[in-house]
Design an enzyme around this catalytic site. Structure first.
Site, PDB file in Angstrom:
ATOM      1  N   GLY A 109       0.818  -1.209   0.000  1.00  0.00           N
ATOM      2  CA  GLY A 109       0.000   0.000   0.000  1.00  0.00           C
ATOM      3  C   GLY A 109       0.849   1.254   0.000  1.00  0.00           C
ATOM      4  O   GLY A 109       0.537   2.232  -0.697  1.00  0.00           O
ATOM      5  N   ASP A 132       4.588  -9.382   6.296  1.00  0.00           N
ATOM      6  CA  ASP A 132       3.927 -10.391   5.472  1.00  0.00           C
ATOM      7  C   ASP A 132       4.819 -10.899   4.346  1.00  0.00           C
ATOM      8  O   ASP A 132       4.538 -11.949   3.760  1.00  0.00           O
ATOM      9  CB  ASP A 132       2.641  -9.822   4.854  1.00  0.00           C
ATOM     10  CG  ASP A 132       1.663  -9.322   5.896  1.00  0.00           C
ATOM     11  OD1 ASP A 132       1.649  -9.884   7.001  1.00  0.00           O
ATOM     12  OD2 ASP A 132       0.922  -8.360   5.610  1.00  0.00           O
ATOM     13  N   ARG A 175      -2.581 -11.844   6.310  1.00  0.00           N
ATOM     14  CA  ARG A 175      -3.656 -11.384   5.424  1.00  0.00           C
ATOM     15  C   ARG A 175      -3.779 -12.328   4.228  1.00  0.00           C
ATOM     16  O   ARG A 175      -4.112 -13.495   4.394  1.00  0.00           O
ATOM     17  CB  ARG A 175      -3.420  -9.937   4.988  1.00  0.00           C
ATOM     18  CG  ARG A 175      -3.515  -8.943   6.126  1.00  0.00           C
ATOM     19  CD  ARG A 175      -3.440  -7.521   5.642  1.00  0.00           C
ATOM     20  NE  ARG A 175      -2.179  -7.228   4.984  1.00  0.00           N
ATOM     21  CZ  ARG A 175      -1.886  -6.066   4.425  1.00  0.00           C
ATOM     22  NH1 ARG A 175      -2.780  -5.094   4.425  1.00  0.00           N
ATOM     23  NH2 ARG A 175      -0.714  -5.857   3.872  1.00  0.00           N
TER      24      ARG A 175
END
Length: 323
Positions: A109, A132, A175
């Site tokens: 992001g 992640d 996620r």
């Protein structure tokens, strides 16, 4: 822009924090100073950039932070930055400080946000930092530390699982990416791993536990990446079909914090220096990447449009070694 704009840079951290971000900040600031550039820290990520929360940084500004988790510049997720008005405010802030170059330390992001800002004329150099490990073509700062935190938890939980003869389901972060679960599961000797990249096979998990019970095994460790399957529901299924007491441990945000490992400190230091090297060479709108011991750079446009592919050979390794 003024004549000194190319000799100035700003650095910010954005999105979720990752251990090693401080080491990267330190490397960016000190490399800039070594190369006779001025470095400015942006507080609170892109939100701080919009609001003009910048401060000149010196060698002493980054003293004694290499060992600290989190980020001394702090971070945020800015909704305003997603708008054209927010992007223009961020650009105008940099122009008002006579800064042409921005180093963005963060995950997908954050790099996407940096790419959008680069379209307005700012030279953005990205440094991948995400527990992640989901940024394409590279290893990310913070991943190794997070995996080691999970591994320590597995080791501790295995002790009590063995003592009480229980199964344990350990939920980890990630996620849409199963990298943490897979790496920690392999290193921790987990019997089963559930990741988003592969549809969960509950029958196989139950069969593996029951076969273990038949040969005298008194406990099993199941690693679940968050969001793949309800851990509480999975616990109930395992208990009903194996007759074995099964507990759940959700590790949560302890995976984000803590002292970065040596590997993350080294990686962050290398990437921080490489980012400033690119700025000095007048290279524009790139992300620093690392493949093993090799440092290279990739256009931000390619990063934001890319998709990471998990090394599924690791999943097969778990299946073989957990018989």
């Amino acid at each position: 822009m003024g004549v000194n704009a190319l000799r100035r840079l700003a650095v910010l951290t954005s999105g979720g924090d990752a251990s090693g971000m401080n080491a990267a900040i330190r490397a960016v600031v000190r490399t800039a100073i070594y190369k006779n550039m001025e470095a400015y820290g942006v507080h609170q990520g892109f939100e701080g950039l919009i609001n003009g929360d910048l401060k000149r940084m010196y060698a002493g500004s980054v003293a004694d932070i290499i060992q600290r988790g989190g980020t001394v510049l702090r971070t945020s997720r800015s909704e305003d930055f997603k708008s054209v008005v927010g992007l223009e405010k961020a650009r105008d802030t940099l122009h008002s400080w006579n800064i042409e170059n921005l180093v963005v330390i963060g995950g997908n992001g954050s790099l996407k946000g940096g790419y959008e800002l680069s379209k307005l004329g700012i030279n953005v150099i990205g440094i991948p930092a995400s527990i992640d490990n989901d940024v394409v073509y590279t290893r990310s700062i913070g991943f190794d530390t997070s995996v080691n935190v999970v591994l320590e938890a597995i080791n501790r939980i295995r002790d009590t699982a063995s003592s009480h003869g229980r199964n344990f389901i350990i939920e980890v972060m990630g996620r849409a990416c199963g990298e943490i679960a897979l790496a920690a599961g392999v290193a921790g000797g987990a019997e089963s791993i559930l990741i988003p990249e592969i549809a969960p096979d509950l029958d196989q998990i139950i069969e593996k536990i029951n076969k273990g019970i038949e040969r005298g095994k008194i406990h099993s460790i199941i690693i679940v990446a968050e969001g793949v399957y309800s851990t509480m529901q999975l616990r109930d299924i395992i208990e009903s079909k194996t007759g074995h007491d099964t507990r759940v441990s959700i590790l949560g945000h302890i995976q984000r914090g803590g002292t970065p490992t040596a590997q993350d400190r080294i990686l962050a230091s290398q990437m921080g220096k490489a980012a400033v090297d690119l700025i000095e060479a007048n290279k524009r709108n790139l992300m620093v990447a690392c493949d093993g011991n090799r440092m290279f750079s990739i256009p931000l446009q390619e990063i934001v449009n890319g998709k990471r592919t998990l090394e599924l050979g690791m999943f097969e390794l778990v299946r073989i070694l957990s018989i």
